[in-house]
Design a protein around this motif. Structure first.
Motif, PDB file in Angstrom:
ATOM      1  N   SER A  30     -13.428 -23.815  10.442  1.00 37.02           N
ATOM      2  CA  SER A  30     -14.539 -24.687  10.059  1.00 37.02           C
ATOM      3  C   SER A  30     -15.287 -25.182  11.294  1.00 37.02           C
ATOM      4  O   SER A  30     -16.530 -25.209  11.321  1.00 37.02           O
ATOM      5  CB  SER A  30     -14.025 -25.872   9.245  1.00 37.02           C
ATOM      6  N   ILE A  34     -19.229 -24.158  12.165  1.00 37.13           N
ATOM      7  CA  ILE A  34     -20.286 -25.152  12.400  1.00 37.13           C
ATOM      8  C   ILE A  34     -20.903 -24.944  13.780  1.00 37.13           C
ATOM      9  O   ILE A  34     -22.129 -24.983  13.943  1.00 37.13           O
ATOM     10  CB  ILE A  34     -19.716 -26.575  12.273  1.00 37.13           C
ATOM     11  N   CYS A 286     -18.870 -25.952   6.395  1.00 36.10           N
ATOM     12  CA  CYS A 286     -18.494 -27.291   5.936  1.00 36.10           C
ATOM     13  C   CYS A 286     -17.543 -27.222   4.735  1.00 36.10           C
ATOM     14  O   CYS A 286     -16.709 -28.116   4.550  1.00 36.10           O
ATOM     15  CB  CYS A 286     -19.737 -28.094   5.578  1.00 36.10           C
ATOM     16  N   ILE A 289     -14.118 -27.392   5.738  1.00 32.99           N
ATOM     17  CA  ILE A 289     -13.611 -28.757   5.970  1.00 32.99           C
ATOM     18  C   ILE A 289     -12.981 -29.290   4.693  1.00 32.99           C
ATOM     19  O   ILE A 289     -11.944 -29.956   4.727  1.00 32.99           O
ATOM     20  CB  ILE A 289     -14.754 -29.669   6.466  1.00 32.99           C
ATOM     21  N   GLY A 329     -16.334 -31.853  12.268  1.00 32.48           N
ATOM     22  CA  GLY A 329     -17.778 -31.653  12.310  1.00 32.48           C
ATOM     23  C   GLY A 329     -18.373 -32.047  13.645  1.00 32.48           C
ATOM     24  O   GLY A 329     -19.247 -31.357  14.180  1.00 32.48           O
ATOM     25  N   SER A 393     -21.276 -32.054   7.318  1.00 30.45           N
ATOM     26  CA  SER A 393     -19.820 -32.070   7.477  1.00 30.45           C
ATOM     27  C   SER A 393     -19.237 -33.386   6.986  1.00 30.45           C
ATOM     28  O   SER A 393     -18.121 -33.419   6.437  1.00 30.45           O
ATOM     29  CB  SER A 393     -19.449 -31.838   8.941  1.00 30.45           C
ATOM     30  N   ALA A 396     -19.057 -33.338   3.249  1.00 27.78           N
ATOM     31  CA  ALA A 396     -17.968 -32.473   2.794  1.00 27.78           C
ATOM     32  C   ALA A 396     -16.627 -33.200   2.747  1.00 27.78           C
ATOM     33  O   ALA A 396     -15.695 -32.750   2.072  1.00 27.78           O
ATOM     34  CB  ALA A 396     -17.864 -31.252   3.699  1.00 27.78           C
TER      35      ALA A 396
END
Length: 416
Positions: A30, A34, A286, A289, A329, A393, A396
């Protein structure tokens, strides 16, 4: 105390995720997704900004940003038109030109050519053409002689060099009978130079001295039209209409959005499509996540239950897992931002190095109006991308964090 406590425990949970290798892998995926999405989006936006800059400063600096042309007769007193143009706020320059269509012979047939007669002293007020040719070539256009400056691509295509002569066939307007045409006449020109701009313009446009162009067309007085340059290129349609409506004779009004507007629209279309695609890439990252936090909640269910029996509120539990997801994130946005900005600042050099190493040409000057990959980084674009990715993020994390807050301590401890 809830905020700092949630932050402290969330940080410890984030560091402790290494104990579960599968959760760690999903977390890494993840973060990497990103970072990749943010970096590529910053690079693409910078490249699109670079194309816009080159379109405005390179191509629109040479082709007319806007012009007015006499309908049935030349513009006799172009000086008054130019003076009137300068009175309009936003117009910074005006210059006369004489335009004609001709044919030049090439191997296997003829090449259509737009021939523009210019006066270098006036043209420099509205054009950056002088920047794309030698001083000698530019000065030759100020002499009342049969000089012609061709695009480098056309010069190569015709197999000519500076100093060679060529025959140009031009329709000769009959001054005594308006609208009638004589047979095309052949005129000999000496190639006095070449301009190197790139794109289709090099193959289709040539420049000659304006006084000599007037002799060819038997134009004793007046010019074909007056071109203007404006402070802001997107104001050109409005400004040229204001100038055209102020004229006493009938004139045609034109601006760059009619002749070159498709290039700008293509750039904007690519920008929009790439923006949407890469935002979706960030969105997919995301979702990882979400997977990471869902598994982390199940893995830490007993620890959460113990904390809740000690008095930790459900809101604080949500904060713990939101912090854990937000750190993923934040790390991805930070890495992506650093990589994206670094590459965007050196994109042209990187592309040039790749061309040399691989022996390829990414952009051909014969097709595009540039032969290199331009880049211009806007700080606002980088900030917008990073903030957008971080907010996505953060959003999420809401569902997994809410699920964590709904854990029943008794059931979680009973199943431990």
């Amino acid at each position: 105390m809830k905020g700092p406590l949630a932050l402290s425990i969330g940080w410890r949970f984030y560091r402790a995720r290494q104990s579960n290798s599968f959760i760690s892998f999903i977390s890494f995926a993840s973060t990497a997704g990103i970072a990749l999405g943010v970096a590529v989006l910053i690079i693409v936006l910078s490249a699109m900004n670079g194309f816009e800059r080159e379109l405005e400063h390179r191509l629109l600096g040479v082709v007319p940003q806007a012009d007015i042309v006499g309908v049935s007769e030349p513009i006799a007193n172009w000086q008054s038109v130019a003076e009137g143009a300068l009175l309009i706020e936003g117009i910074r320059g005006a210059a006369p030109f004489i335009r004609m269509q001709g044919l030049v012979q090439k191997p296997g047939g003829f090449q259509g050519l737009a021939v523009v007669g210019i006066d270098p002293k006036e043209e420099i007020k509205v054009s950056t053409l002088a920047q794309f040719m030698s001083d000698a070539s530019w000065q030759s256009l100020g002499q009342d002689e049969n000089h012609i400056v061709l695009g480098q691509s056309l010069l190569t295509k015709l197999g000519l060099e500076v100093g060679d002569t060529l025959a140009l066939y031009v329709q000769d307007m009959d001054p005594e009978a308006a609208g009638s045409l004589r047979a095309a006449k052949s005129h000999r020109f000496v190639v006095s130079g070449a301009y190197n701009l790139g794109g289709e313009l090099e193959l289709t446009t040539a420049y000659i001295p304006m006084q000599y162009a007037a002799q060819i067309l038997n134009m004793k007085s007046g010019v074909t039209g007056v071109r203007i340059s404006v402070d802001k290129v997107f104001d050109a349609p409005v400004k040229v209409r204001e100038l055209g409506y102020a004229q006493k004779q009938s004139v045609y009004i034109s601006d760059w959005t009619r002749t070159q507007g498709h290039l700008y629209q293509d750039i904007q279309l690519v920008r929009t499509v790439m923006y949407l695609v890469l935002v979706l890439v960030i969105g997919v990252a995301c979702f990882n996540i979400v997977s990471t936090l869902v598994m982390a909640v199940r893995d830490k269910a007993s620890e959460i239950a113990i904390l809740m029996t000690m008095g930790l509120s459900r809101l604080a539990v949500m904060g713990i897992f939101m912090v854990q997801g937000a750190l993923n994130g934040l790390l991805g946005c930070g890495l992506g931002g650093i990589i994206g900005v670094s590459v965007a600042l050196n994109l042209s050099a990187i592309a040039s190095t790749m061309e040399q190493l691989l022996g390829i040409q990414l952009l051909s000057a014969d097709v595009y109006f540039v032969d290199f990959l331009p880049s211009e980084l806007h700080g606002s674009d980088a900030v917008l991308v990073i903030v957008m990715a971080f907010v996505m993020s953060l959003i999420a994390t809401l569902y997994p964090a809410w699920k964590a807050s709904q854990i029943a301590p008794a059931q979680a401890l009973a199943g431990r």
